[in-house]
Design an enzyme around this catalytic site. Structure first.
Site, PDB file in Angstrom:
ATOM      1  N   GLY A  31     -13.539   9.881  -0.917  1.00  0.00           N
ATOM      2  CA  GLY A  31     -14.341  11.011  -0.439  1.00  0.00           C
ATOM      3  C   GLY A  31     -15.460  10.597   0.494  1.00  0.00           C
ATOM      4  N   HIS A  34     -15.253  10.876   6.761  1.00  0.00           N
ATOM      5  CA  HIS A  34     -15.817  10.772   8.122  1.00  0.00           C
ATOM      6  C   HIS A  34     -14.663  10.602   9.106  1.00  0.00           C
ATOM      7  CE1 HIS A  34     -15.008   6.523   7.511  1.00  0.00           C
ATOM      8  NE2 HIS A  34     -15.744   6.558   6.410  1.00  0.00           N
ATOM      9  N   GLY A  36     -13.501   8.097  10.559  1.00  0.00           N
ATOM     10  CA  GLY A  36     -12.626   6.961  10.264  1.00  0.00           C
ATOM     11  C   GLY A  36     -11.461   7.401   9.380  1.00  0.00           C
ATOM     12  N   HIS A  37     -11.777   8.203   8.349  1.00  0.00           N
ATOM     13  CA  HIS A  37     -10.706   8.712   7.481  1.00  0.00           C
ATOM     14  C   HIS A  37      -9.763   9.612   8.286  1.00  0.00           C
ATOM     15  CE1 HIS A  37     -13.860   8.101   4.223  1.00  0.00           C
ATOM     16  NE2 HIS A  37     -12.856   7.386   3.804  1.00  0.00           N
ATOM     17  N   GLU A 150      -9.016  -0.824   8.795  1.00  0.00           N
ATOM     18  CA  GLU A 150      -9.185  -2.282   8.943  1.00  0.00           C
ATOM     19  C   GLU A 150     -10.612  -2.739   8.674  1.00  0.00           C
ATOM     20  OE1 GLU A 150      -7.584  -3.235  12.790  1.00  0.00           O
ATOM     21  OE2 GLU A 150      -5.515  -3.134  12.045  1.00  0.00           O
TER      22      GLU A 150
END
Ligand code: PAF
Length: 281
Positions: A31, A34, A36-37, A150
Site C-alpha cells: 500500500g 505511488h 512507481g507501483h 528494481e
C-alpha cells in the site's frame, strides 16, 4: 475494478478467470501507492489479460516494531489510485488470517547466499518474511507474470530465487526505478518525509550518480569514503550503508574485475525515515 477482501472470495474469482484461460499479471504491494507501483501495473497491463494488485502490510518482514507501526496506511486512497490508473482489474486486500491462518511467523528459506548482505544483514529475518508472504500470495493468486520494482533489487533477486526453489510457473519481471523530479526514488516511505526532507533526500540519488562517475577512476574504498563524506555533510542524515556488490551473486566487494557487473546499494536515514536506493555501476 473489483475489490476482494477474503481468501475464499479470491479463490472463486481466480477459478473463474483460469476457466476463461486468462493470463494473469500480478504485483503485490504494502500500500501507500505511488507512481512507481502504477508503473508495475502499466507493464502488467501490456503483457497480460488480467491485472491483479494486492495490498497487505506484512508484519513478518519488519524486524522493528516501531517501523511496522509507522508504515503509512491509507486503503481508501490506495483503492482510488488504482481505480483511476485504469490498469488494474482487481485488488486483493487480505486479512491477516488469510495469509497467516495459524501463527504470524515466517517460514525459513535458503536463498543460497544472496540474502546475506545488505538488507539481509541490516534487517535480520526480513527476507524470510518477504518470502513467506510472496509464496502465499503467489499460491493464492496463481499469476503467470509477477512484477517488482528494481529499487528493492535484492528483494527482486530473492523472489526470482524463491519461484525457482518452489518450482512455481511464474515469470518474475523487474521494473525500473521510478524517480521524483529531483531524483529521489519513489517509495511508500517518502510519505513520511516533509517537503524539505524530500528535497534534501535527493542527495541519495546524487551520491549514486557520483559513485557511477567515480567508478572507473577510484577504488571502491575511496568511492565509499566520498559517499560517506557527502551524506555526512547533510543535516539529520545518517548513512546506514553504502556498498558495491556483484550484480548476480549480490556479494559485496572492494575489488573490481572488468568482466563482472557491479551495482551500488545505499541506505540513508533521513529525518528518521529509512530510504533505500541502488544503481548499476
Ligand atoms: O516490496 C514490497 O512492497 C513488499 O516487500 C512485498 C513484495 C509486497 C512483500 O510484502
Amino acid at each position: 475494478m473489483e475489490v476482494i477482501y477474503h481468501k475464499k472470495q479470491l479463490q472463486d474469482y481466480i477459478e473463474r478467470q483460469k476457466e476463461m484461460g486468462k493470463k494473469i499479471g500480478f504485483a503485490p504491494t504494502m500500500g501507500a501507492l505511488h507512481q512507481g507501483h502504477i508503473s508495475l501495473y502499466q507493464k502488467a497491463r501490456e503483457e497480460n489479460d488480467l491485472v491483479i494488485a494486492s495490498i497487505f502490510v506484512n508484519p513478518t518482514q519488519f524486524n522493528n516494531a516501531e517501523d511496522l507501526k509507522k508504515y503509512p496506511r491509507n486503503i481508501e486512497k490506495d483503492i482510488s489510485i488504482l481505480e483511476k490508473s485504469k490498469w488494474v482489474d482487481m485488488v486483493y486486500i487480505p486479512q491477516v488470517e488469510d495469509i497467516y491462518p495459524e501463527n504470524t511467523i515466517s517460514k525459513h528459506y535458503d536463498f543460497g547466499g544472496i540474502e546475506l548482505a545488505m538488507e539481509g544483514a541490516s534487517r535480520p529475518g526480513h527476507f524470510d518474511g518477504v518470502g513467506t508472504v510472496v509464496e502465499e500470495l503467489f499460491r493464492q493468486v496463481q499469476p503467470d507474470n509477477a512484477y517488482f520494482g528494481e529499487k528493492d533489487f535484492q528483494q527482486l533477486a530473492i523472489i526470482k530465487k524463491l519461484t525457482q526453489l518452489l518450482n512455481l510457473p511464474i515469470k518474475i519481471h523487474g521494473v525500473p526505478i521510478f524517480r521524483e523530479k529531483n531524483g529521489l526514488a519513489m517509495s511508500s516511505r517518502n510519505e513520511r518525509l516533509s517537503v524539505e526532507s524530500r528535497e534534501k533526500a535527493s542527495i541519495i540519488h546524487t551520491a549514486l550518480v557520483q559513485a557511477k562517475d567515480w567508478f572507473s577512476e577510484f577504488s571502491i574504498e575511496e568511492i565509499s569514503e566520498k559517499v560517506a563524506a557527502l551524506i555526512a555533510s547533510q543535516k539529520n542524515m545518517k548513512l546506514e550503508y553504502f556498498v558495491v556488490a556483484d550484480e548476480t551473486s549480490l556479494q559485496t566487494t572492494t575489488t573490481k574485475n572488468t568482466s563482472q557487473k557491479y551495482r551500488a546499494f545505499i541506505v540513508v536515514i533521513v529525518d528518521g525515515v529509512r530510504l533505500i536506493d541502488t544503481m548499476e555501476m
